[in-house]
Design a protein around this motif. Sequence first.
Motif, PDB file in Angstrom:
ATOM      1  N   ARG A 190       3.642   9.072  12.318  1.00 47.83           N
ATOM      2  CA  ARG A 190       3.784   8.566  13.677  1.00 47.83           C
ATOM      3  C   ARG A 190       3.879   7.053  13.713  1.00 47.83           C
ATOM      4  N   MET A 191       3.316   6.384  12.691  1.00 52.00           N
ATOM      5  CA  MET A 191       3.276   4.912  12.675  1.00 52.00           C
ATOM      6  C   MET A 191       3.803   4.397  11.337  1.00 52.00           C
ATOM      7  N   PRO A 192       5.083   4.598  11.057  1.00 51.73           N
ATOM      8  CA  PRO A 192       5.643   4.239   9.748  1.00 51.73           C
ATOM      9  C   PRO A 192       5.668   2.739   9.462  1.00 51.73           C
ATOM     10  N   GLY A 193       5.505   1.928  10.487  1.00 46.01           N
ATOM     11  CA  GLY A 193       5.530   0.482  10.281  1.00 46.01           C
ATOM     12  C   GLY A 193       4.162  -0.153  10.143  1.00 46.01           C
ATOM     13  N   ASN A 194       3.143   0.661   9.956  1.00 43.23           N
ATOM     14  CA  ASN A 194       1.767   0.160   9.869  1.00 43.23           C
ATOM     15  C   ASN A 194       1.380  -0.041   8.406  1.00 43.23           C
ATOM     16  N   ALA A 195       1.253  -1.301   7.985  1.00 44.23           N
ATOM     17  CA  ALA A 195       0.943  -1.624   6.588  1.00 44.23           C
ATOM     18  C   ALA A 195      -0.449  -1.155   6.194  1.00 44.23           C
ATOM     19  N   THR A 196      -1.390  -1.232   7.108  1.00 39.88           N
ATOM     20  CA  THR A 196      -2.757  -0.805   6.805  1.00 39.88           C
ATOM     21  C   THR A 196      -2.806   0.669   6.420  1.00 39.88           C
ATOM     22  N   LEU A 197      -2.111   1.499   7.179  1.00 40.88           N
ATOM     23  CA  LEU A 197      -2.108   2.932   6.890  1.00 40.88           C
ATOM     24  C   LEU A 197      -1.456   3.232   5.546  1.00 40.88           C
ATOM     25  N   HIS A 198      -0.348   2.567   5.251  1.00 43.27           N
ATOM     26  CA  HIS A 198       0.321   2.781   3.966  1.00 43.27           C
ATOM     27  C   HIS A 198      -0.569   2.331   2.808  1.00 43.27           C
ATOM     28  N   SER A 199      -1.271   1.196   2.989  1.00 38.77           N
ATOM     29  CA  SER A 199      -2.120   0.698   1.906  1.00 38.77           C
ATOM     30  C   SER A 199      -3.309   1.617   1.670  1.00 38.77           C
ATOM     31  N   ARG A 200      -3.825   2.210   2.725  1.00 40.08           N
ATOM     32  CA  ARG A 200      -4.923   3.162   2.555  1.00 40.08           C
ATOM     33  C   ARG A 200      -4.438   4.439   1.875  1.00 40.08           C
ATOM     34  N   MET A 201      -3.264   4.917   2.285  1.00 41.74           N
ATOM     35  CA  MET A 201      -2.717   6.102   1.642  1.00 41.74           C
ATOM     36  C   MET A 201      -2.466   5.839   0.161  1.00 41.74           C
ATOM     37  N   ALA A 202      -1.977   4.653  -0.167  1.00 41.54           N
ATOM     38  CA  ALA A 202      -1.750   4.295  -1.568  1.00 41.54           C
ATOM     39  C   ALA A 202      -3.043   4.361  -2.360  1.00 41.54           C
ATOM     40  N   LEU A 203      -4.104   3.843  -1.789  1.00 41.19           N
ATOM     41  CA  LEU A 203      -5.393   3.825  -2.479  1.00 41.19           C
ATOM     42  C   LEU A 203      -5.934   5.237  -2.680  1.00 41.19           C
ATOM     43  N   TYR A 204      -5.852   6.062  -1.654  1.00 40.84           N
ATOM     44  CA  TYR A 204      -6.359   7.429  -1.780  1.00 40.84           C
ATOM     45  C   TYR A 204      -5.567   8.207  -2.825  1.00 40.84           C
ATOM     46  N   ARG A 205      -4.248   7.988  -2.856  1.00 42.69           N
ATOM     47  CA  ARG A 205      -3.412   8.646  -3.860  1.00 42.69           C
ATOM     48  C   ARG A 205      -3.799   8.189  -5.270  1.00 42.69           C
ATOM     49  N   ALA A 206      -4.106   6.928  -5.402  1.00 40.47           N
ATOM     50  CA  ALA A 206      -4.519   6.413  -6.709  1.00 40.47           C
ATOM     51  C   ALA A 206      -5.827   7.052  -7.154  1.00 40.47           C
ATOM     52  N   TYR A 207      -6.732   7.262  -6.221  1.00 38.29           N
ATOM     53  CA  TYR A 207      -8.024   7.852  -6.563  1.00 38.29           C
ATOM     54  C   TYR A 207      -7.897   9.289  -7.058  1.00 38.29           C
TER      55      TYR A 207
END
Length: 293
Positions: A190-207
């Motif tokens: 819903r919010m593809p332009g939100n950098a915070t959400l993408h950075s959090r998703m990146a971190l969770y995927r890394a974990y």
Amino acid sequence: MIASATALNLDPQNLLGLVGKIRVLTKEKKFTLAQTVLEGTHQLYPRERVFQILQGILHYRQSAYKDAEIAFRKAIELDPRSSSAYSALNAALLRQDRQDEALQVLQQGLQIHPHWELYGNLGTSLFAKADYLGAVEAFKKAVSSNTGNPGAYLLWANLADAQRWVPAQAAASKDSYQRAITLLTPIVKRMPGNATLHSRMALYRAYIGDKTEAMARLEQALAISSDVADVQFRAALTQELIGNHKEALDALLKAAKLGYPINLIESAPDLLDLRRDSRYQQFIINIQRDRKI
């Protein structure tokens, strides 16, 4: 923003319209305009705590943590049962490396009004003090269907963070990260332009070991906004978890230069190796030297 504008066109003093306008302006980093609107609300609604909370959030987003603290304390004075005000004040105190005071604020808030938001902040405070078992218990209350908010992805991610450092809970952390990913996925869509959400998703995927998706999300986050301290901090964590030490250190130094609190960097267990790097240690020496000048 359209709904707020419509409401304010009909009634320039409409409370909900003003709240919506300030939130949008703050989110869009139009801080001067947001401050102008806020100054008007303080005169119109001097006893309304929501505008003090919004004032504090505006200061917080600009890394003016002492000013944020003052606004949040005012909100508590206006409404001692406001869990959001206690939670926000706790965050502002943590950013100032005042951990004991931050914990006292949470304890005060929980005595007055037990709330999942306060349990979440309690977990964050205990995690910063390396009390991982205590943090797990607090986060479990935060996501509980009885006392918490099981639909909040960030709470599940925080629970997973703490579980990783409790041997008996390490396996469960993967499930908690996956729960966070599942809840966050539709929000990112819903919010593809939100950098915070993408950075959090990146971190969770890394974990959870999904390096390819972690890097894809991280690249997207940095393409959207590479000048935000929190985004760079999560980039450092993500790169370090993936094994990209040099890129992780570069991101960590950028985060620190952008104003990410050193005390929170120093308390992050995943960044131990980065903190031992000579470049980081020299950076800290320079900061300490500059503060003495």
